[in-house]
Design an enzyme around this catalytic site. Structure first.
Site, PDB file in Angstrom:
ATOM      1  N   ASP A 127      48.807  49.276  74.394  1.00 36.04           N
ATOM      2  CA  ASP A 127      47.317  49.718  73.734  1.00 36.04           C
ATOM      3  C   ASP A 127      48.091  50.599  72.514  1.00 36.04           C
ATOM      4  O   ASP A 127      47.577  49.861  71.113  1.00 36.04           O
ATOM      5  CB  ASP A 127      47.182  51.316  74.649  1.00 36.04           C
ATOM      6  N   ASN A 149      50.059  47.001  68.591  1.00 36.69           N
ATOM      7  CA  ASN A 149      49.820  46.457  67.186  1.00 36.69           C
ATOM      8  C   ASN A 149      51.501  46.695  65.539  1.00 36.69           C
ATOM      9  O   ASN A 149      51.277  45.705  65.392  1.00 36.69           O
ATOM     10  CB  ASN A 149      48.720  46.842  66.105  1.00 36.69           C
ATOM     11  N   HIS A 206      37.741  50.301  67.708  1.00 40.58           N
ATOM     12  CA  HIS A 206      37.613  50.112  69.364  1.00 40.58           C
ATOM     13  C   HIS A 206      36.351  49.464  69.212  1.00 40.58           C
ATOM     14  O   HIS A 206      35.506  50.072  70.114  1.00 40.58           O
ATOM     15  CB  HIS A 206      37.713  52.221  70.097  1.00 40.58           C
TER      16      HIS A 206
END
Length: 406
Positions: free
Chosen positions: A287, A290, A123
């Site tokens: 968000d 990935n 993050h």
């Protein structure tokens, strides 16, 4: 009477860590951001020659790899380019040109400061930029359309078919999505909501254990926008500003992974105005995107997230707390965690979004392929079956559980 006297002598003790309030700490960081700003070149020649050899890769799902960028300056320059040259329509909306441009630059410096202040493995600034570019990629059609078609989608509005109804995000709403994505993890401490709740962190107390981090991220964004030197929404009317506030806060709160069922339910409701549910769904998908990207990109992100999970598990152990699922470095299997995250979170979400925006079907291909690779990696590390076993090796599968919130 003695009891009354004793109570009168008792005082509330304020822990030293609480003397400096959360707000004061945030404002201190914003001040540091402007004092330690880095220059951003408005000459995009270098950016294009060094980062865009394949053309507009920022809107191509196959090439959306921010691990090729090794500096904050280039990460932010790319964000600057997309916002000022592609989204703001040459300064027609937020007027991010001339003297107003420094306001946008100041905001980017604040994002950089807040995303890097905790030295997180995952993050950090790169994740913020990646999430912003992923939302842009969704709107631009994931690279399956021409550059002209992309420009038209931004100028005329991005069309999505929600519940068989045409839902168009106009340019301001696309900007709201992009800014929300860039700022959705501001000042993230590298620990999840469960950790903050279990340690009785001030943020957990402040937000009553409900979407603790997400509430703080939204608060941090609008603290930045409340300062004249960083208020990029200043040219908007009061009504437009209120709409932007409602949209950005709602979208950021939707990144709480515990709200996925709510996000998906609202997306397929029968409400007349589906724009906010659409913004929430797109940001949540960006968000957790990935595992839906090509393997060489996805694996790198997975490694970084696991490092951060293990850091939390180590601290939980030191504090005498139960180690959260998948955060014990001695027992966690990366493949099992990844497959669980795909099966329970990402795949259901992306299958739903693919019915709204057909280009997202490309992501399903990568999800399936990455799941296969993780499964093969798990099978190659399993001990051989004993000769007395009648089990079929091909049927061996690791136990899956719902992964923790990133």
């Amino acid at each position: 009477n003695e009891l009354v006297k004793e109570r009168s002598r008792q005082k509330i003790t304020i822990p030293e860590k609480d003397i400096e309030t959360l707000e004061h700490g945030l404002m201190t960081q914003l001040k540091m951001a402007l004092e330690n700003s880095i220059p951003l070149s408005r000459d995009y020649t270098f950016l294009k020659s060094q980062l865009l050899p394949k053309g507009a890769w920022w809107r191509s799902w196959e090439d959306l790899n921010l691990w090729q960028i090794d500096s904050d300056e280039l990460l932010l320059s790319l964000v600057d380019y997309l916002m000022c040259e592609r989204l703001d329509g040459g300064g027609s909306l937020l007027k991010l040109a001339d003297e107003r441009r420094c306001t946008w630059t100041n905001m980017l410096m604040c994002v950089r400061q807040l995303m890097n202040s905790h030295s997180n493995s995952y993050h950090a600034l790169r994740h913020a930029v990646d999430t912003a570019l992923t939302t842009y990629c969704f709107v631009a059609g994931l690279g399956v359309e021409s550059d002209e078609a992309e420009a038209a989608r931004i100028a005329e509005g991005a069309l999505f078919m929600v519940n068989k109804k045409k839902t168009v995000l106009n340019r301001l709403e696309i900007i709201a999505l992009f800014v929300s994505a860039l700022c959705h993890d501001l000042d993230h401490p590298g620990r999840n909501n469960t950790f903050l709740i279990n340690t009785k962190h001030r943020l957990a107390l402040r937000y009553n254990d409900i979407s603790v981090l997400e509430n703080w991220h939204a608060y941090a964004l609008w603290t930045i926008l409340d300062q004249p030197v960083t208020d990029i929404f200043a040219p908007l009317s009061q009504e437009q500003r209120q709409i932007m506030r409602r949209q950005t806060i709602s979208a950021i709160l939707a990144t709480d992974i515990a709200k996925q069922n709510e996000v998906m339910r609202d997306l397929f409701s029968t409400e007349c105005d589906l724009k906010i549910p659409l913004l929430r769904g797109l940001l949540h998908a960006a968000d957790v995107s990935n595992p839906a990207k090509p393997w060489h990109i996805s694996r790198t992100w997975s490694d970084r997230l696991l490092d951060e999970f293990f850091d939390q598990g180590d601290e939980e152990q030191l504090l005498g707390l139960p180690i959260s699922p998948h955060m014990d470095r001695a027992s966690t299997n990366q493949g099992t965690l990844s497959i669980g995250f795909i099966d329970h979170i990402v795949l259901p979400l992306y299958k739903a979004l693919a019915t709204i925006h057909s280009p997202i079907k490309l992501c399903l291909h990568h999800l399936e392929r990455n799941r296969t690779i993780w499964t093969e990696m798990i099978l190659t590390t399993l001990p051989p079956l004993s000769s007395s076993s009648n089990d079929d090796t091909n049927n061996v599968s690791p136990p899956l559980s719902l992964p923790p919130s990133p």
